[in-house]
Scaffold this motif. Structure first.
Motif, short mmCIF file in Angstrom:
data_model
loop_
_atom_site.label_atom_id
_atom_site.label_comp_id
_atom_site.label_asym_id
_atom_site.label_seq_id
_atom_site.Cartn_x
_atom_site.Cartn_y
_atom_site.Cartn_z
N GLU A 117 0.85 -1.18 0.00
CA GLU A 117 0.00 0.00 0.00
C GLU A 117 0.89 1.24 0.00
OE1 GLU A 117 -3.85 -0.81 2.57
OE2 GLU A 117 -2.01 -1.38 3.64
N VAL A 118 0.57 2.21 -0.85
CA VAL A 118 1.31 3.46 -0.93
C VAL A 118 0.35 4.58 -0.55
CG1 VAL A 118 2.61 5.03 -2.41
CG2 VAL A 118 2.81 2.56 -2.74
N PHE A 119 0.80 5.44 0.37
CA PHE A 119 -0.02 6.55 0.87
C PHE A 119 0.71 7.86 0.62
CE2 PHE A 119 -0.97 2.87 3.44
CZ PHE A 119 -2.35 2.90 3.56
N TYR A 120 -0.03 8.86 0.12
CA TYR A 120 0.49 10.21 0.10
C TYR A 120 0.60 10.57 1.57
CZ TYR A 120 1.22 14.96 -1.59
OH TYR A 120 1.77 16.17 -1.87
N LEU A 121 1.75 11.04 2.00
CA LEU A 121 2.03 11.18 3.42
C LEU A 121 0.93 11.94 4.14
CD1 LEU A 121 4.20 10.12 5.21
CD2 LEU A 121 5.40 12.27 4.99
N TYR A 122 0.46 11.36 5.23
CA TYR A 122 -0.59 11.92 6.08
C TYR A 122 -1.89 12.13 5.32
CZ TYR A 122 3.73 12.93 8.53
OH TYR A 122 4.97 12.82 9.09
N SER A 123 -2.16 11.26 4.35
CA SER A 123 -3.35 11.44 3.53
C SER A 123 -3.90 10.07 3.13
CB SER A 123 -3.01 12.28 2.31
OG SER A 123 -4.17 12.58 1.58
N SER A 155 3.91 8.22 -12.40
CA SER A 155 2.56 7.90 -11.92
C SER A 155 2.24 8.54 -10.57
CB SER A 155 2.36 6.39 -11.84
OG SER A 155 3.27 5.81 -10.93
N LEU A 156 3.24 9.01 -9.85
CA LEU A 156 3.00 9.70 -8.58
C LEU A 156 3.40 11.16 -8.70
CD1 LEU A 156 4.42 7.12 -6.01
CD2 LEU A 156 2.03 7.49 -6.63
N PRO A 157 2.58 12.07 -8.20
CA PRO A 157 2.97 13.48 -8.21
C PRO A 157 4.09 13.75 -7.21
CG PRO A 157 0.78 13.22 -7.25
CD PRO A 157 1.23 11.87 -7.71
N VAL A 158 4.73 14.89 -7.35
CA VAL A 158 5.79 15.28 -6.43
C VAL A 158 5.21 15.34 -5.02
CG1 VAL A 158 7.28 17.21 -5.79
CG2 VAL A 158 7.09 16.54 -8.19
N GLY A 159 5.94 14.78 -4.05
CA GLY A 159 5.49 14.79 -2.66
C GLY A 159 6.13 13.67 -1.88
N SER A 160 5.74 13.54 -0.61
CA SER A 160 6.29 12.51 0.28
C SER A 160 5.27 11.39 0.43
CB SER A 160 6.61 13.11 1.65
OG SER A 160 7.64 14.07 1.52
N TYR A 161 5.78 10.16 0.50
CA TYR A 161 4.93 8.97 0.53
C TYR A 161 5.40 8.00 1.59
CZ TYR A 161 3.20 10.68 -3.91
OH TYR A 161 2.64 11.46 -4.87
N SER A 162 4.45 7.26 2.12
CA SER A 162 4.79 6.10 2.94
C SER A 162 4.35 4.87 2.16
CB SER A 162 4.11 6.16 4.31
OG SER A 162 2.72 6.04 4.18
N VAL A 163 5.11 3.82 2.32
CA VAL A 163 4.75 2.55 1.67
C VAL A 163 4.72 1.50 2.77
CG1 VAL A 163 7.13 2.03 1.01
CG2 VAL A 163 5.25 0.93 -0.21
N ARG A 164 3.68 0.67 2.74
CA ARG A 164 3.51 -0.36 3.76
C ARG A 164 3.41 -1.72 3.07
NH1 ARG A 164 -1.63 0.62 6.50
NH2 ARG A 164 -0.55 2.41 7.32
#
Length: 148
Positions: free
Chosen positions: A43-49, A67-76
């Motif tokens: 699972e990939v999450f836009y950080l805090y979202s 495929s992902l916009p610029v930003g921070s992500y968490s991956v689980r």
């Protein structure tokens, strides 16, 4: 369970250019007679979202370029032993950053210069690697100047 290419905390998140694909491998070692099969859930999450993508079935996650916009992500990654309630979870972080513009001027240092000469800068080989649409990707300025 270990994901060596991800940062374990958000302050030292790994930077990835948007123009590059992202491949996140996992290394899972199981030693259990109850189950010989594992179930992988990414699972990939836009950080805090909200969740932006998920994938099942593979021990590695491939995220296509752009495929992902610029930003921070968490991956689980959740790995479950099939037929049991045994599972493990790992979470890491990465940051998608803008790729640098590729600037190419045709002729380079071999451009003819001098008085009463037209000087042409042709940058038609330049492009924005983050643009998905090939037409938008083109950066095609041509400058002409005439020195007297």
């Amino acid at each position: 369970m270990r994901l060596p290419s991800l940062s374990p905390n958000v302050t030292s998140a790994v930077n990835v250019h948007r123009a590059n694909q992202i491949l996140i491998p996992s290394k899972v070692q199981l030693d259990c007679e109850l189950s010989f099969a594992t179930i992988f859930n990414w699972e990939v999450f836009y950080l805090y979202s909200d969740k932006v993508m998920s994938s099942n079935g593979s021990s590695e996650l491939l995220i296509p370029r752009g495929s992902l916009p610029v930003g921070s992500y968490s991956v689980r990654l959740t790995v479950k032993m099939a037929g049991t309630k045994v599972f493990g979870v790992y979470e890491g972080y990465f940051r998608v950053i803008s790729s640098p513009i590729v600037a190419c001027i045709a002729g380079g240092t071999k451009i003819e210069r001098g008085f009463n000469k037209t000087l042409v800068f042709n940058a038609s080989l330049s492009h924005d690697p983050d643009a998905i649409d090939p037409e938008v990707r083109k950066f095609n300025p041509t400058f002409h100047t005439h020195w007297l």
